[in-house]
Design a protein around this motif. Sequence first.
Motif, PDB file in Angstrom:
ATOM      1  N   ALA A  82     -25.926  34.978   5.467  1.00  0.00           N
ATOM      2  CA  ALA A  82     -24.576  34.829   6.011  1.00  0.00           C
ATOM      3  C   ALA A  82     -24.526  33.689   7.036  1.00  0.00           C
ATOM      4  CB  ALA A  82     -24.101  36.138   6.634  1.00  0.00           C
ATOM      5  N   GLY A  83     -25.574  33.583   7.857  1.00  0.00           N
ATOM      6  CA  GLY A  83     -25.628  32.512   8.850  1.00  0.00           C
ATOM      7  C   GLY A  83     -25.723  31.141   8.212  1.00  0.00           C
ATOM      8  N   LEU A  84     -26.535  31.018   7.172  1.00  0.00           N
ATOM      9  CA  LEU A  84     -26.659  29.733   6.482  1.00  0.00           C
ATOM     10  C   LEU A  84     -25.351  29.350   5.790  1.00  0.00           C
ATOM     11  CD1 LEU A  84     -30.265  30.020   4.995  1.00  0.00           C
ATOM     12  CD2 LEU A  84     -29.500  28.548   6.893  1.00  0.00           C
ATOM     13  N   LEU A  85     -24.680  30.318   5.199  1.00  0.00           N
ATOM     14  CA  LEU A  85     -23.394  30.028   4.571  1.00  0.00           C
ATOM     15  C   LEU A  85     -22.360  29.580   5.616  1.00  0.00           C
ATOM     16  CD1 LEU A  85     -23.157  32.884   1.921  1.00  0.00           C
ATOM     17  CD2 LEU A  85     -23.560  30.445   1.509  1.00  0.00           C
ATOM     18  N   ALA A  86     -22.449  30.128   6.806  1.00  0.00           N
ATOM     19  CA  ALA A  86     -21.528  29.730   7.873  1.00  0.00           C
ATOM     20  C   ALA A  86     -21.737  28.274   8.273  1.00  0.00           C
ATOM     21  CB  ALA A  86     -21.703  30.641   9.092  1.00  0.00           C
ATOM     22  N   LEU A  87     -22.939  27.758   8.058  1.00  0.00           N
ATOM     23  CA  LEU A  87     -23.238  26.374   8.417  1.00  0.00           C
ATOM     24  C   LEU A  87     -22.760  25.367   7.376  1.00  0.00           C
ATOM     25  CD1 LEU A  87     -26.857  26.833   9.814  1.00  0.00           C
ATOM     26  CD2 LEU A  87     -24.714  26.581  11.115  1.00  0.00           C
ATOM     27  N   LEU A 145     -16.428  23.643   1.797  1.00  0.00           N
ATOM     28  CA  LEU A 145     -17.093  24.468   0.786  1.00  0.00           C
ATOM     29  C   LEU A 145     -16.787  25.958   0.947  1.00  0.00           C
ATOM     30  CD1 LEU A 145     -20.598  22.746   0.557  1.00  0.00           C
ATOM     31  CD2 LEU A 145     -18.620  22.480  -0.946  1.00  0.00           C
ATOM     32  N   HIS A 146     -16.401  26.368   2.138  1.00  0.00           N
ATOM     33  CA  HIS A 146     -16.099  27.783   2.385  1.00  0.00           C
ATOM     34  C   HIS A 146     -15.035  28.303   1.426  1.00  0.00           C
ATOM     35  CE1 HIS A 146     -17.738  28.065   6.760  1.00  0.00           C
ATOM     36  NE2 HIS A 146     -18.558  27.430   5.949  1.00  0.00           N
ATOM     37  N   GLN A 147     -14.053  27.452   1.133  1.00  0.00           N
ATOM     38  CA  GLN A 147     -12.948  27.898   0.278  1.00  0.00           C
ATOM     39  C   GLN A 147     -13.399  28.290  -1.123  1.00  0.00           C
ATOM     40  OE1 GLN A 147     -10.084  24.854  -0.525  1.00  0.00           O
ATOM     41  NE2 GLN A 147     -11.637  23.262  -0.751  1.00  0.00           N
ATOM     42  N   TYR A 148     -14.599  27.851  -1.545  1.00  0.00           N
ATOM     43  CA  TYR A 148     -15.107  28.191  -2.871  1.00  0.00           C
ATOM     44  C   TYR A 148     -15.924  29.484  -2.882  1.00  0.00           C
ATOM     45  CZ  TYR A 148     -13.582  23.521  -3.973  1.00  0.00           C
ATOM     46  OH  TYR A 148     -12.816  22.394  -4.133  1.00  0.00           O
TER      47      TYR A 148
END
Length: 191
Positions: A14-19, A24-27
């Motif tokens: 989750a932390g890596l995805l937050a970075l 890219l978050h919208q995908y």
Amino acid sequence: MPYLVGAFSLILVAGLLALLPASLHQYLIYDRQAILDGQLWRVLTGHLMHTNFWHLAMNSAGTLVIAWLHGRYYSFAAWWGRLAYLGLMTSLGLLIFCPELRWYVGLSGVLHGLILMGAYEDIRVGEKTGWLILLGVIAKISWEQIFGAPAETASLINAPVATQAHLFGALSTLPWLLVAYGLNKKKAAQN
């Protein structure tokens, strides 16, 4: 301590995805229309995304508390299996019963289910704390469905609190509990 590895691996992912760049978050978020259009990965990845640091921090703390309370019941594979099951079932509940919820991010729905799974394990082995957790989660979700989530929480995470996800995360445990209960009863009968 495989459960700590499971908990820390979840927080790390989750932390890596937050970075990732915001573009890219919208995908990866739970986006109702995108899921209906075939972007099925979102039923899982949406639970790993968060609105901001505080949202991630609160869900990370919840993950660690659950690992501390119930982690002894789970291998690494069982931890991630439960997370995947709860993520899928929570998203299906939102898709089917909450068409007005267009987007969602966060682990809280999954965590509500995970703590109930642990409460079941506590009850099964005779720990009375399982009943307290079960009653506490039922009371919390009931309160949220009637009165909503605290405004302070929505302000902190910079988004409305999707209390529906908490409800569906919790309800997702029911089919799992029925199967687990049946398997445990069958196992006990064989011994």
